[in-house]
Design a protein around this motif. Structure first.
Motif, mmCIF file in Angstrom:
data_model
loop_
_atom_site.group_PDB
_atom_site.id
_atom_site.type_symbol
_atom_site.label_atom_id
_atom_site.label_comp_id
_atom_site.label_asym_id
_atom_site.label_seq_id
_atom_site.Cartn_x
_atom_site.Cartn_y
_atom_site.Cartn_z
ATOM 1 N N MET A 49 0.714 -1.254 -0.039
ATOM 2 C CA MET A 49 0.031 0.064 -0.003
ATOM 3 C C MET A 49 0.966 1.335 -0.177
ATOM 4 N N ASP A 50 0.454 2.295 -0.716
ATOM 5 C CA ASP A 50 1.316 3.568 -0.910
ATOM 6 C C ASP A 50 1.182 4.064 0.560
ATOM 7 N N ASP A 51 2.496 5.002 0.877
ATOM 8 C CA ASP A 51 2.554 5.698 2.107
ATOM 9 C C ASP A 51 1.323 6.808 2.018
ATOM 10 N N GLY A 52 1.108 7.225 1.064
ATOM 11 C CA GLY A 52 0.218 8.418 1.035
ATOM 12 C C GLY A 52 -1.267 8.025 1.297
ATOM 13 N N LEU A 53 -1.645 6.736 0.976
ATOM 14 C CA LEU A 53 -2.858 6.209 1.304
ATOM 15 C C LEU A 53 -2.916 5.828 2.926
ATOM 16 N N ILE A 54 -1.855 5.306 3.316
ATOM 17 C CA ILE A 54 -1.765 5.021 4.816
ATOM 18 C C ILE A 54 -1.868 6.343 5.345
ATOM 19 N N TRP A 55 -1.183 7.305 5.185
ATOM 20 C CA TRP A 55 -1.573 8.891 5.717
ATOM 21 C C TRP A 55 -2.985 9.225 5.819
ATOM 22 N N ILE A 56 -3.525 8.941 4.679
ATOM 23 C CA ILE A 56 -4.927 9.572 4.479
ATOM 24 C C ILE A 56 -5.908 8.629 5.296
ATOM 25 N N LEU A 57 -5.674 7.027 5.551
ATOM 26 C CA LEU A 57 -6.526 6.164 5.992
ATOM 27 C C LEU A 57 -6.420 6.590 7.490
ATOM 28 N N ALA A 58 -5.160 6.748 7.819
ATOM 29 C CA ALA A 58 -5.006 7.094 9.606
ATOM 30 C C ALA A 58 -5.634 8.466 9.864
ATOM 31 N N GLY A 59 -5.390 9.450 9.010
ATOM 32 C CA GLY A 59 -6.102 10.737 9.062
ATOM 33 C C GLY A 59 -7.606 10.524 9.132
ATOM 34 N N LEU A 60 -8.443 9.541 8.229
ATOM 35 C CA LEU A 60 -9.660 9.551 8.363
ATOM 36 C C LEU A 60 -10.220 8.782 9.624
ATOM 37 N N ILE A 116 -4.089 13.611 6.941
ATOM 38 C CA ILE A 116 -4.960 13.902 5.729
ATOM 39 C C ILE A 116 -4.003 14.624 4.746
ATOM 40 N N GLY A 117 -3.598 15.989 5.041
ATOM 41 C CA GLY A 117 -2.704 16.676 4.363
ATOM 42 C C GLY A 117 -1.565 16.129 4.049
ATOM 43 N N THR A 118 -1.018 15.451 4.913
ATOM 44 C CA THR A 118 0.308 14.911 4.618
ATOM 45 C C THR A 118 0.293 13.618 3.570
ATOM 46 N N GLY A 119 -0.809 13.050 3.714
ATOM 47 C CA GLY A 119 -1.105 12.019 2.830
ATOM 48 C C GLY A 119 -1.171 12.573 1.431
ATOM 49 N N LEU A 120 -1.999 13.590 1.395
ATOM 50 C CA LEU A 120 -2.176 14.284 -0.033
ATOM 51 C C LEU A 120 -0.663 14.830 -0.605
ATOM 52 N N VAL A 121 0.151 15.492 0.219
ATOM 53 C CA VAL A 121 1.456 15.981 -0.298
ATOM 54 C C VAL A 121 2.281 14.797 -0.652
ATOM 55 N N THR A 122 2.059 13.615 0.057
ATOM 56 C CA THR A 122 2.953 12.600 -0.128
ATOM 57 C C THR A 122 2.569 11.755 -1.404
ATOM 58 N N LEU A 123 1.033 11.874 -1.846
ATOM 59 C CA LEU A 123 0.628 11.268 -3.164
ATOM 60 C C LEU A 123 1.321 12.319 -4.341
ATOM 61 N N ALA A 124 1.160 13.480 -4.051
ATOM 62 C CA ALA A 124 1.487 14.376 -5.304
ATOM 63 C C ALA A 124 3.033 14.589 -5.561
ATOM 64 N N LEU A 125 3.737 14.520 -4.311
ATOM 65 C CA LEU A 125 5.244 14.851 -4.508
ATOM 66 C C LEU A 125 6.162 13.771 -4.169
ATOM 67 N N ALA A 126 5.773 12.576 -3.410
ATOM 68 C CA ALA A 126 6.801 11.557 -2.827
ATOM 69 C C ALA A 126 7.815 11.867 -2.155
ATOM 70 N N PRO A 127 7.749 12.632 -1.191
ATOM 71 C CA PRO A 127 9.108 13.300 -0.553
ATOM 72 C C PRO A 127 9.588 12.247 0.480
ATOM 73 N N SER A 128 10.781 12.673 0.907
ATOM 74 C CA SER A 128 11.372 11.532 1.950
ATOM 75 C C SER A 128 10.752 11.639 3.062
#
Length: 140
Positions: free
Chosen positions: A1-12, A34-46
């Motif tokens: 599972m993608d890191d961004g989705l994990i952030w978003i699911l945890a936020g929800l 949720i905001g961190t998940g969206l940034v992760t999906l958009a930019l794939a940061p470290s």
């Protein structure tokens, strides 16, 4: 599972937990996640950038919450000077060794009289001590 989705699911999950157990603090953590998940999906940061984004969003959420809380003034309590009791005039209705009662507006209040005053005298409220009025005689 993608890191961004994990952030978003945890936020929800945190936002849903806020609905079940209201207290406002889980809301801001969930929104930051949720905001961190969206940034992760958009930019794939470290990982370090994800942590910084999460903390920045959390701090912004807390700042918004504090600003909103400051705008909401608590209802004026009856026994505070801001309630308009100080300076009002009343009439002594009872005077005993244990204390006094003063009729003020449509209510009778326990009172502590500074100086001398008898039943029927007009008194001015000088202060409020809990639910006891501090009064002094007017005129004469």
């Amino acid at each position: 599972m993608d890191d961004g989705l994990i952030w978003i699911l945890a936020g929800l999950g945190l936002v849903m937990a806020e609905i079940v157990v209201p207290g406002v603090f889980l809301l801001w953590i969930g929104l930051a996640a949720i905001g961190t998940g969206l940034v992760t999906l958009a930019l794939a940061p470290s990982f370090a950038v994800k942590v910084v984004v999460f903390l920045a969003l959390l701090a912004a959420g807390i700042a918004v919450a504090l600003r909103l809380r400051r705008r909401q003034r608590p209802a004026v309590r009856v026994n505070t000077p801001e309630a308009g009791l100080v300076g009002r005039l009343g009439t002594v209705t009872e005077r005993t060794a244990a204390g006094a009662r003063v009729h003020l507006g449509d209510s009778d209040w326990a009172a502590r009289i500074a100086g001398e005053a008898e039943v029927g005298d007009t008194v001015r409220v000088d202060g409020v001590d809990g639910t006891v009025l501090v009064v002094s005689r007017v005129g004469r």
